[in-house]
Design a protein around this motif. Structure first.
Motif, mmCIF file in Angstrom:
data_model
loop_
_atom_site.group_PDB
_atom_site.id
_atom_site.type_symbol
_atom_site.label_atom_id
_atom_site.label_comp_id
_atom_site.label_asym_id
_atom_site.label_seq_id
_atom_site.Cartn_x
_atom_site.Cartn_y
_atom_site.Cartn_z
ATOM 1 N N ARG A 96 0.841 -1.206 0.000
ATOM 2 C CA ARG A 96 0.000 0.000 0.000
ATOM 3 C C ARG A 96 0.874 1.254 0.000
ATOM 4 O O ARG A 96 0.622 2.201 -0.758
ATOM 5 N N GLU A 97 1.901 1.246 0.837
ATOM 6 C CA GLU A 97 2.775 2.417 0.965
ATOM 7 C C GLU A 97 3.494 2.765 -0.340
ATOM 8 O O GLU A 97 3.734 3.939 -0.623
ATOM 9 N N VAL A 98 3.869 1.751 -1.121
ATOM 10 C CA VAL A 98 4.609 2.028 -2.362
ATOM 11 C C VAL A 98 3.678 2.209 -3.562
ATOM 12 O O VAL A 98 4.142 2.436 -4.674
ATOM 13 N N GLY A 99 2.370 2.093 -3.321
ATOM 14 C CA GLY A 99 1.411 2.335 -4.390
ATOM 15 C C GLY A 99 1.048 1.125 -5.216
ATOM 16 O O GLY A 99 0.478 1.262 -6.306
ATOM 17 N N ALA A 100 1.355 -0.062 -4.717
ATOM 18 C CA ALA A 100 0.994 -1.284 -5.440
ATOM 19 C C ALA A 100 -0.489 -1.583 -5.236
ATOM 20 O O ALA A 100 -1.120 -1.098 -4.290
ATOM 21 N N ASP A 101 -1.034 -2.412 -6.113
ATOM 22 C CA ASP A 101 -2.408 -2.884 -5.977
ATOM 23 C C ASP A 101 -2.412 -3.943 -4.882
ATOM 24 O O ASP A 101 -1.990 -5.078 -5.096
ATOM 25 N N VAL A 102 -2.873 -3.552 -3.689
ATOM 26 C CA VAL A 102 -2.804 -4.418 -2.509
ATOM 27 C C VAL A 102 -3.637 -5.678 -2.699
ATOM 28 O O VAL A 102 -3.230 -6.764 -2.289
ATOM 29 N N GLU A 103 -4.798 -5.557 -3.350
ATOM 30 C CA GLU A 103 -5.639 -6.732 -3.581
ATOM 31 C C GLU A 103 -4.910 -7.752 -4.449
ATOM 32 O O GLU A 103 -5.006 -8.964 -4.211
ATOM 33 N N GLU A 104 -4.170 -7.266 -5.447
ATOM 34 C CA GLU A 104 -3.414 -8.190 -6.305
ATOM 35 C C GLU A 104 -2.276 -8.856 -5.531
ATOM 36 O O GLU A 104 -1.984 -10.031 -5.728
ATOM 37 N N VAL A 105 -1.605 -8.103 -4.672
ATOM 38 C CA VAL A 105 -0.544 -8.682 -3.844
ATOM 39 C C VAL A 105 -1.140 -9.755 -2.940
ATOM 40 O O VAL A 105 -0.617 -10.875 -2.840
ATOM 41 N N ASP A 106 -2.259 -9.449 -2.300
ATOM 42 C CA ASP A 106 -2.925 -10.414 -1.424
ATOM 43 C C ASP A 106 -3.340 -11.659 -2.207
ATOM 44 O O ASP A 106 -3.109 -12.794 -1.774
ATOM 45 N N THR A 107 -3.927 -11.453 -3.385
ATOM 46 C CA THR A 107 -4.354 -12.575 -4.216
ATOM 47 C C THR A 107 -3.151 -13.410 -4.652
ATOM 48 O O THR A 107 -3.215 -14.646 -4.659
ATOM 49 N N ALA A 108 -2.051 -12.754 -4.980
ATOM 50 C CA ALA A 108 -0.834 -13.476 -5.392
ATOM 51 C C ALA A 108 -0.321 -14.368 -4.258
ATOM 52 O O ALA A 108 0.187 -15.465 -4.505
ATOM 53 N N LEU A 109 -0.453 -13.894 -3.028
ATOM 54 C CA LEU A 109 -0.023 -14.705 -1.886
ATOM 55 C C LEU A 109 -0.930 -15.915 -1.704
ATOM 56 O O LEU A 109 -0.477 -16.977 -1.262
#
Length: 166
Positions: A96-109
């Motif tokens: 979130r802090e670096v401006g990434a799509d947090v939902e996509e990061v969560d889904t990738a995990l």
């Protein structure tokens, strides 16, 4: 100088490793010295002793897929103790802090879309003799920073300068 004219620097890293956070200073200094002519590649080597390192590597790969890999890596390495204490929530906070799509990061995990990259890096690292982090590989030479990082930047510069002279 031609972009990419220098040998590639592989930075073998565990994103929960305090020594890798320290090593990032050397990587920054090398980037400042050589700019885009020095290709720097993050290679994943999550250590078993760091329970969130594998997930951190997966999250970093998703950040790279979104064009925010290095900002994510730098921000995460600044928070290794917090990652140790709070786990995967820190990965989402940093995204979130670096401006990434947090939902996509969560889904990738959850869906494991980057597991093959992390597994392949880890297997290659073991095959070439990486045993700890940080480790650098440049110009066919492996430099282990897991025990001591003293003099490593100078050794990397020597390899770069030898390649540049040839």
């Amino acid at each position: 100088m031609i972009d990419g004219s220098l040998p590639r620097l592989e930075f073998w890293c565990d994103l929960q490793c305090p020594d890798c956070r320290t090593a990032l200073d050397d990587v920054r200094a090398l980037r400042a010295q050589y700019g885009d002519a020095l290709p720097v590649e993050l290679r994943h080597f999550p250590l078993e002793k760091h329970k969130h390192a594998y997930a951190a590597a997966e999250a970093a790969e998703e950040a790279f897929a979104q064009g925010l890999g290095w900002p994510f890596v730098e921000a995460l390495l600044a928070r290794v103790e917090e990652l140790d204490a709070r786990g995967q929530q820190v990965l989402l906070d940093v995204a979130r802090e670096v401006g990434a799509d947090v939902e996509e990061v969560d889904t990738a995990l959850v869906d494991g879309r980057h597991m093959l990259i992390v597994d392949a890096d880890q297997a290659e690292g073991k095959a070439i003799g990486v045993t700890g982090t940080p480790t650098y590989v440049i110009g066919g030479e492996r430099l282990d920073g897991g025990q001591s990082q003293d003099g490593l930047r100078e050794r990397i510069v020597a390899v770069i300068e030898a390649a540049r002279a040839s």
